[in-house]
Every structure is written in C-alpha cells, then in structure tokens.
Motif scaffolding. Structure first.
Motif, PDB file in Angstrom:
ATOM      1  N   PHE A 196      50.745   7.641  50.699  1.00 51.63           N
ATOM      2  CA  PHE A 196      51.946   7.213  51.404  1.00 51.63           C
ATOM      3  C   PHE A 196      52.337   5.790  51.005  1.00 51.63           C
ATOM      4  O   PHE A 196      53.537   5.482  50.871  1.00 51.63           O
ATOM      5  CB  PHE A 196      51.722   7.283  52.913  1.00 51.63           C
ATOM      6  CG  PHE A 196      52.928   6.879  53.713  1.00 51.63           C
ATOM      7  CD1 PHE A 196      54.133   7.519  53.511  1.00 51.63           C
ATOM      8  CD2 PHE A 196      52.863   5.879  54.657  1.00 51.63           C
ATOM      9  CE1 PHE A 196      55.262   7.171  54.250  1.00 51.63           C
ATOM     10  CE2 PHE A 196      53.982   5.510  55.383  1.00 51.63           C
ATOM     11  CZ  PHE A 196      55.175   6.158  55.189  1.00 51.63           C
ATOM     12  N   CYS A 197      51.346   4.929  50.794  1.00 49.24           N
ATOM     13  CA  CYS A 197      51.621   3.547  50.402  1.00 49.24           C
ATOM     14  C   CYS A 197      52.328   3.487  49.049  1.00 49.24           C
ATOM     15  O   CYS A 197      53.352   2.817  48.897  1.00 49.24           O
ATOM     16  CB  CYS A 197      50.328   2.743  50.350  1.00 49.24           C
ATOM     17  SG  CYS A 197      49.628   2.344  51.973  1.00 49.24           S
ATOM     18  N   PHE A 198      51.788   4.190  48.049  1.00 48.03           N
ATOM     19  CA  PHE A 198      52.405   4.076  46.722  1.00 48.03           C
ATOM     20  C   PHE A 198      53.729   4.835  46.673  1.00 48.03           C
ATOM     21  O   PHE A 198      54.645   4.452  45.942  1.00 48.03           O
ATOM     22  CB  PHE A 198      51.440   4.520  45.621  1.00 48.03           C
ATOM     23  CG  PHE A 198      51.478   5.969  45.249  1.00 48.03           C
ATOM     24  CD1 PHE A 198      52.508   6.490  44.484  1.00 48.03           C
ATOM     25  CD2 PHE A 198      50.459   6.816  45.630  1.00 48.03           C
ATOM     26  CE1 PHE A 198      52.545   7.823  44.128  1.00 48.03           C
ATOM     27  CE2 PHE A 198      50.480   8.147  45.285  1.00 48.03           C
ATOM     28  CZ  PHE A 198      51.532   8.657  44.532  1.00 48.03           C
ATOM     29  N   MET A 199      53.869   5.905  47.468  1.00 48.19           N
ATOM     30  CA  MET A 199      55.144   6.610  47.498  1.00 48.19           C
ATOM     31  C   MET A 199      56.219   5.781  48.189  1.00 48.19           C
ATOM     32  O   MET A 199      57.405   5.849  47.845  1.00 48.19           O
ATOM     33  CB  MET A 199      54.982   7.964  48.174  1.00 48.19           C
ATOM     34  CG  MET A 199      54.209   8.967  47.342  1.00 48.19           C
ATOM     35  SD  MET A 199      54.191  10.629  48.064  1.00 48.19           S
ATOM     36  CE  MET A 199      55.891  11.128  47.815  1.00 48.19           C
ATOM     37  N   SER A 200      55.815   4.988  49.169  1.00 55.84           N
ATOM     38  CA  SER A 200      56.761   4.079  49.809  1.00 55.84           C
ATOM     39  C   SER A 200      57.226   3.017  48.818  1.00 55.84           C
ATOM     40  O   SER A 200      58.412   2.665  48.772  1.00 55.84           O
ATOM     41  CB  SER A 200      56.112   3.415  51.032  1.00 55.84           C
ATOM     42  OG  SER A 200      57.007   2.536  51.675  1.00 55.84           O
ATOM     43  N   SER A 201      56.287   2.513  48.011  1.00 58.25           N
ATOM     44  CA  SER A 201      56.650   1.554  46.966  1.00 58.25           C
ATOM     45  C   SER A 201      57.596   2.185  45.952  1.00 58.25           C
ATOM     46  O   SER A 201      58.602   1.587  45.554  1.00 58.25           O
ATOM     47  CB  SER A 201      55.386   1.054  46.254  1.00 58.25           C
ATOM     48  OG  SER A 201      54.541   0.346  47.131  1.00 58.25           O
ATOM     49  N   LEU A 202      57.278   3.401  45.543  1.00 58.93           N
ATOM     50  CA  LEU A 202      58.117   4.107  44.580  1.00 58.93           C
ATOM     51  C   LEU A 202      59.494   4.377  45.167  1.00 58.93           C
ATOM     52  O   LEU A 202      60.510   4.270  44.473  1.00 58.93           O
ATOM     53  CB  LEU A 202      57.441   5.420  44.178  1.00 58.93           C
ATOM     54  CG  LEU A 202      58.165   6.287  43.146  1.00 58.93           C
ATOM     55  CD1 LEU A 202      58.368   5.538  41.840  1.00 58.93           C
ATOM     56  CD2 LEU A 202      57.392   7.583  42.912  1.00 58.93           C
ATOM     57  N   GLY A 203      59.539   4.710  46.451  1.00 56.73           N
ATOM     58  CA  GLY A 203      60.812   4.990  47.096  1.00 56.73           C
ATOM     59  C   GLY A 203      61.737   3.798  47.104  1.00 56.73           C
ATOM     60  O   GLY A 203      62.948   3.939  46.906  1.00 56.73           O
ATOM     61  N   GLU A 204      61.188   2.620  47.341  1.00 58.14           N
ATOM     62  CA  GLU A 204      62.030   1.415  47.353  1.00 58.14           C
ATOM     63  C   GLU A 204      62.659   1.169  45.987  1.00 58.14           C
ATOM     64  O   GLU A 204      63.848   0.847  45.891  1.00 58.14           O
ATOM     65  CB  GLU A 204      61.205   0.202  47.772  1.00 58.14           C
ATOM     66  CG  GLU A 204      62.005  -1.085  47.844  1.00 58.14           C
ATOM     67  CD  GLU A 204      61.223  -2.231  48.438  1.00 58.14           C
ATOM     68  OE1 GLU A 204      60.833  -2.147  49.632  1.00 58.14           O
ATOM     69  OE2 GLU A 204      60.956  -3.226  47.711  1.00 58.14           O
ATOM     70  N   MET A 205      61.876   1.327  44.941  1.00 53.98           N
ATOM     71  CA  MET A 205      62.400   1.087  43.597  1.00 53.98           C
ATOM     72  C   MET A 205      63.313   2.221  43.142  1.00 53.98           C
ATOM     73  O   MET A 205      64.331   1.992  42.482  1.00 53.98           O
ATOM     74  CB  MET A 205      61.240   0.906  42.612  1.00 53.98           C
ATOM     75  CG  MET A 205      60.393  -0.321  42.872  1.00 53.98           C
ATOM     76  SD  MET A 205      59.112  -0.593  41.618  1.00 53.98           S
ATOM     77  CE  MET A 205      58.006   0.782  41.949  1.00 53.98           C
ATOM     78  N   ALA A 206      62.947   3.467  43.489  1.00 54.18           N
ATOM     79  CA  ALA A 206      63.710   4.619  43.014  1.00 54.18           C
ATOM     80  C   ALA A 206      65.081   4.719  43.669  1.00 54.18           C
ATOM     81  O   ALA A 206      66.015   5.259  43.077  1.00 54.18           O
ATOM     82  CB  ALA A 206      62.931   5.912  43.246  1.00 54.18           C
ATOM     83  N   THR A 207      65.219   4.220  44.899  1.00 56.98           N
ATOM     84  CA  THR A 207      66.533   4.222  45.528  1.00 56.98           C
ATOM     85  C   THR A 207      67.377   3.046  45.049  1.00 56.98           C
ATOM     86  O   THR A 207      68.603   3.132  44.995  1.00 56.98           O
ATOM     87  CB  THR A 207      66.399   4.155  47.060  1.00 56.98           C
ATOM     88  OG1 THR A 207      65.502   3.106  47.421  1.00 56.98           O
ATOM     89  CG2 THR A 207      65.889   5.458  47.611  1.00 56.98           C
ATOM     90  N   TYR A 208      66.718   1.944  44.700  1.00 52.46           N
ATOM     91  CA  TYR A 208      67.448   0.792  44.166  1.00 52.46           C
ATOM     92  C   TYR A 208      67.902   1.051  42.732  1.00 52.46           C
ATOM     93  O   TYR A 208      69.020   0.718  42.343  1.00 52.46           O
ATOM     94  CB  TYR A 208      66.549  -0.442  44.213  1.00 52.46           C
ATOM     95  CG  TYR A 208      67.220  -1.706  43.704  1.00 52.46           C
ATOM     96  CD1 TYR A 208      68.032  -2.462  44.536  1.00 52.46           C
ATOM     97  CD2 TYR A 208      67.040  -2.137  42.395  1.00 52.46           C
ATOM     98  CE1 TYR A 208      68.650  -3.619  44.085  1.00 52.46           C
ATOM     99  CE2 TYR A 208      67.651  -3.286  41.928  1.00 52.46           C
ATOM    100  CZ  TYR A 208      68.456  -4.028  42.780  1.00 52.46           C
ATOM    101  OH  TYR A 208      69.068  -5.158  42.319  1.00 52.46           O
ATOM    102  N   LEU A 209      67.014   1.664  41.941  1.00 51.92           N
ATOM    103  CA  LEU A 209      67.333   1.944  40.540  1.00 51.92           C
ATOM    104  C   LEU A 209      66.848   3.349  40.213  1.00 51.92           C
ATOM    105  O   LEU A 209      65.764   3.530  39.653  1.00 51.92           O
ATOM    106  CB  LEU A 209      66.658   0.917  39.633  1.00 51.92           C
ATOM    107  CG  LEU A 209      67.096   0.909  38.169  1.00 51.92           C
ATOM    108  CD1 LEU A 209      68.554   0.485  38.054  1.00 51.92           C
ATOM    109  CD2 LEU A 209      66.225  -0.038  37.353  1.00 51.92           C
TER     110      LEU A 209
END
Length: 566
Positions: free
Chosen positions: A105-118
């Motif tokens: 969940f931690c790394f997917m949350s990190s990925l989500g922030e970047m993937a929605t921004y770019l």
C-alpha cells in the motif's frame, strides 16, 4: 520520457507530441492540441493521419483495477500459499502477509501520486529518469523488461504442465500448448490496448471469483455447514489453527516474509498502464485504493482459511512440486464435498497463468517502448501503429520469451540455463518497488524545492515520507536476506541463485553513468512540467444533456454491490 502515449493522430498535434517526446518544454499553445492531449479525452476513436504517433488512452477504470488486482493473484496464491503455513504456522503467516501488504500500500500510494501527476506508460523507468538520474531509469527499464520477458517463458512452461493434467504429454507434447498460448497472447497484445485490457479484465475476474468462492466454501466448511471432517484429524477451525500458530520462531517468520513479498509482485502494473488509461487523475487513485484492500482481504482471508482447515504439519501442505491435487485450494474444496475441486482449480490456475503471461507481455513491451523513446534501446522499437500498439516491442518480448522457453526444455541442457535466467529475474520486482520509492522521494523533494504547493497535486500520498522509506527498508531486507539459507552451511549454488541479480543491477547503473556521463539531477533542475502542461489549459466541461444522461444511468443496488466487491 516521451509523449507517444498520448495517442494523437491529427497533423496539427504532431509538433506538440514531438516536443514532448524529445524532452523539450512545451512553450506554445495550440487549441487543437489542447483538446486532443487532455488526459480526460477519449481516444478510442482516433482521427485519420500519420500512423504510429503514440499510445492511446483506451483502458477504462475497471480494466485498470483488474490489471493490478490480477497481477498479484496467481500460482503463488493457488499452489504455493500452503508452504507459508507449513513453514511458520498460520499465526506467523497472518503477520507476515499483513506487514508486506502494508508495504504494498505504501509503494502504491507513492506510485499513485506520481502517476496521476504525470500519467505516462512505462512509468517505472520513466520516473527514475525524470526525477533522479537517467542511469536509474536505464537500469530499471532493462531489468523490468527482462524480468517480465522471463516471466512470460515461465508461464509457457507452466501452461504445458497444467494441460498435462487432462491431456498427457504422450498424446500431445507440452511445447505444442506453449506455442498455442504464445500465439494467442501475442495476437491479443498486437491488436489494441483495449483488447488487452478487456481480456485481462475477464481473466482476472475469473481468478477473483475463484478466490471469493473459496473463501465462502472455506468458512462454510469451518462452520460445519458443508463437508465431512476427516476422522481422527483435528476439527477445522480453532483446533487446527491453535496446533502451533507460531511455528519456527523468527526464522519461520522471516521466511514467510520473503514468500509474501514475492506473492504480491505485479501490483505495480497499475502504474505501467496509467499512460493508456482514460482520465488517469480519477481512475488511477481509485484503482490503487481498491486494489490494496482487495488484495489484502483476499490474501489474509485465504491464509486464515487454509490455516484453520489444514494442519501446519500436513505433509502435502508445502506442495514443493506444484501439484494441483496437493494445492490447499483443491484440498479444501474436496474436504468440503466438492469432488471436482481438482478440475476446477486446474482450470483456474490455467486462467491465472494466461493472465500472468498476458500482463507480462504488456508490461515488458511498454517498458521497452519507453527505453526506446528515451534513447536507451534501438530507435525502431519506438514505432507505434495506428492502433497505439508498440508492435516491435511486443514481438521482441515474445521472441525473448520463446528463447527462454526453449532453454527450459529438458532436451536443452536439462534446463540449467533457464534456472539461471529465473534466478536473475526473481528479485527484480523488489528492484522496481525500490525505484518507485526513490523516485517518489525525489519527486517530492523537487516539488518542494521549486516552491510548489501540494494542493496542486491531483492525488497526494498521505503516507509520505514514511511510505517510501518503509518500502525501501522492506525491499532491502528482502533483497539482502533472501539467501540466508545459503550461509549455514555455505552453499555456493544457493548463494549465486539468490544474489546473482545484484551485480547485474550495479553493472547496468554504473555502466550507463560511465558511458553517457549522467549525473544525479539537482532538485531545481528536475523537469516537473514537460508532458503535462496540457492538463492545466482545459478542464472537461459537461453540458446539461450529458448531466441528465449521467443521472439517468445511476447504478442500482446490485451494481453498487458488485462494484464494491470487484
């Protein structure tokens, strides 16, 4: 990274796309490009024009959710889940899978922030290049491509074994079935990304339904509603669970911790597919939130049911040979009175294998496409046809997968070369997760250094900085500790099998730095704008008629329940 994922085809957009793909800031405004490049635009019906300008956003929210969910539900759950309980007991298994689940969940949350921004395709390596160091992106891209290419070969091997459950190898050699499946998977990936997404949706849905049915049957059996307990054996439920819930001490817990880490690999596929998803700002965060809870629920409940129905010291629970009849899923079905459990689970496992192969071919081809557009792979691999498919990347991945399958055959060196290839690729998932965490830290640091406000982010990871730091620590523990059994007594073959990947990673990273003279980017020099400036220039407007139609299509209770489950 490049702009080919945008999927525009009109000649008026060509300059805009090219400036993105070359990494240059977009310094002009084109109203036509504004509309066609918007992340919410439906590109399922591309206009006529030049062929191969970019990937297309044709994956819906349901596709994205199932791609990530299906990526983590495979043979590791259906065949090897019992080995965790056999090693450390049901208690330690619950602890280990929960801890690793929180890290996911931690790394997917990190990925989500970047993937929605770019939201870009091949984000695993693209973010490393953009936010940290081009050498990191180079290393992550090639490692990730190799890993999934070998995974494709692994699934081909497994498919031939699964089919032999019904049709003997004497009647039809295993390589024939492998050839049939690779042709099917390649054909699906060569059509459109929507075809891939739709196929993966139904394959993953089949796996999810199988797990849900297992959970229901398991609890009914434990409660005594169905099935007949084995005479003389401990009664299913607390009596089985309490036999030795914390077996094996710290070593047992650590061993399960490693197994759980490998079981969750594939969750990052949501980031790979973000660049080909409709409205990624809305759909990526939703998929990430849903996938985490569903994966955790499926794994925790599955481990709980197995731990309460099959004693930890059962000889067949570990199932080291991957026998379908010895699968804990099959055995629970049979004990519950479902005699066709073996056939059912064999069919489900075959679906899981095809799903993993389908996802592997997709993920590796997109990683290779990103490498090409960054100049880190042959230029011809960057070609995209009119349907938004990187054709040569798909074919190159298929070729490597087939070659790896060939060296797995007993007639070719008894499969030793294949075993080494598997060893090389086995830990690369954790390398990808490490790359995501490091990229997220650098992204946030650059975002702050350039004086930007978090309120401008489409999705904010509330776990920062704990989330990426926790991910890094867990991945390092797994990468370093995975070969602990090779030291007592020391076994050179086991040692190399566990750690042979690490020197290659170092070689790729520092080799790229030496060859291309790359440097770690200064925070103020990190490019946070190229390729996403179009998102700010226009927001989707819904007219009154669209609002009325949407209101008419409100889902009923049945559909809302299905949505909550799936």
């Amino acid at each position: 990274m490049n702009g080919d994922h945008i999927g525009t085809h009109g000649s008026g957009d060509k300059m805009e796309v090219q400036s993105y793909s070359q990494g240059a800031p977009i310094d002009h405004y084109d109203e036509k490009a504004d509309v066609s490049l918007h992340d919410d635009t439906d590109l399922s019906n591309p206009t006529t024009g030049d062929v191969g300008q970019g990937l297309q956003r044709n994956l819906a929210a349901r596709h994205l959710t199932m791609i990530s969910l299906g990526g983590t539900i495979g043979t590791g759950l259906f065949l090897a889940s019992g080995s965790s309980i056999a090693t450390g007991g049901p208690g330690y298994s619950q602890i280990a899978y929960t801890l690793v689940g929180t890290m996911v969940f931690c790394f997917m949350s990190s990925l989500g922030e970047m993937a929605t921004y770019l939201p870009i395709t091949g984000s695993i390596n693209a973010y490393g290049t953009r936010f940290f160091d081009p050498a990191l992106g180079f290393m992550l891209g090639w490692v990730y491509w190799f890993s999934w290419s070998i995974t494709l070969a692994t699934e081909l091997v497994a498919s031939s074994l699964i089919i032999s459950y019904w049709i003997s190898t004497e009647a039809c050699p295993g390589w024939v079935w492998a050839l049939v499946f690779i042709v099917i998977l390649t054909g699906l990936n060569l059509t459109t990304v929507k075809a891939y997404g739709e196929t993966e949706y139904w394959l993953s849905l089949t796996k999810v339904l199988a797990v849900i049915v297992f959970i229901i049957v398991g609890f009914l059996y434990i409660g005594g509603a169905i099935g007949t307990p084995i005479e003389g054996a401990p009664k299913p439920g607390r009596e089985v669970f309490d036999m030795d819930p914390f077996h094996g001490g710290f070593i047992g817990l650590f061993s399960i911790f490693l197994n759980a880490g490998f079981s969750f690999q594939g969750a990052e596929l949501v980031g790979i597919a973000a660049g080909e998803t409709k409205n990624p700002r809305k759909n990526v965060p939703r998929a990430i939130r849903q996938v985490f809870w569903r994966i955790l629920m499926f794994y925790v409940l599955t481990i709980l049911i197995i731990g309460m129905t099959i004693p930890y010291d059962d000889r067949e629970l570990a199932n080291p040979d991957g026998d379908v009849k010895a699968s804990p899923f099959t055995r629970v079905f049979v004990q519950a009175g479902i005699k066709v459990g073996g056939d059912v689970m064999n069919a489900v496992i075959l679906v899981a294998i095809l799903s993993a192969g389908n996802s592997g071919l997709y993920a590796s081809s997109r990683a290779l496409h990103t490498l090409s557009k960054e100049g880190n792979a042959p230029k011809f691999l960057g070609y995209v046809n009119r349907w938004g498919v990187p054709v040569y990347c798909v074919l190159a991945t298929t070729l490597v997968g087939c070659l790896a399958f060939i060296v797995s055959l007993p007639q070719v060196g008894q499969g030793e070369a294949y075993n080494w290839l598997l060893s090389l690729s086995s830990t690369t998932g954790f390398i990808a997760w490490l790359g995501i965490a490091v990229s997220h830290i650098r992204f946030r640091m650059a975002y702050k250094a350039q004086g930007r406000s978090l309120s401008e982010l489409p999705f904010v990871s509330r776990l920062y900085p704990f989330g990426p730091i926790y991910t890094i620590l867990v991945c390092l523990v797994i990468l370093i500790g995975q070969g602990y059994t090779a030291f007592s007594p020391f076994d050179i073959k086991s040692f190399l099998s566990a750690y042979i990947t690490l020197p290659f990673i170092v070689l790729l990273y520092f080799g790229k730095k030496y060859w291309s003279k790359t440097k770690i980017l200064k925070l103020v020099d990190v490019d946070l704008d190229t390729g996403r400036s179009f998102m700010h220039s226009a927001m989707p407007v819904m007219d009154n008629e669209s609002e009325m139609n949407q209101n008419k299509r409100k889902p009923n209770i049945f559909r809302r329940v299905l949505s909550a489950i799936f």
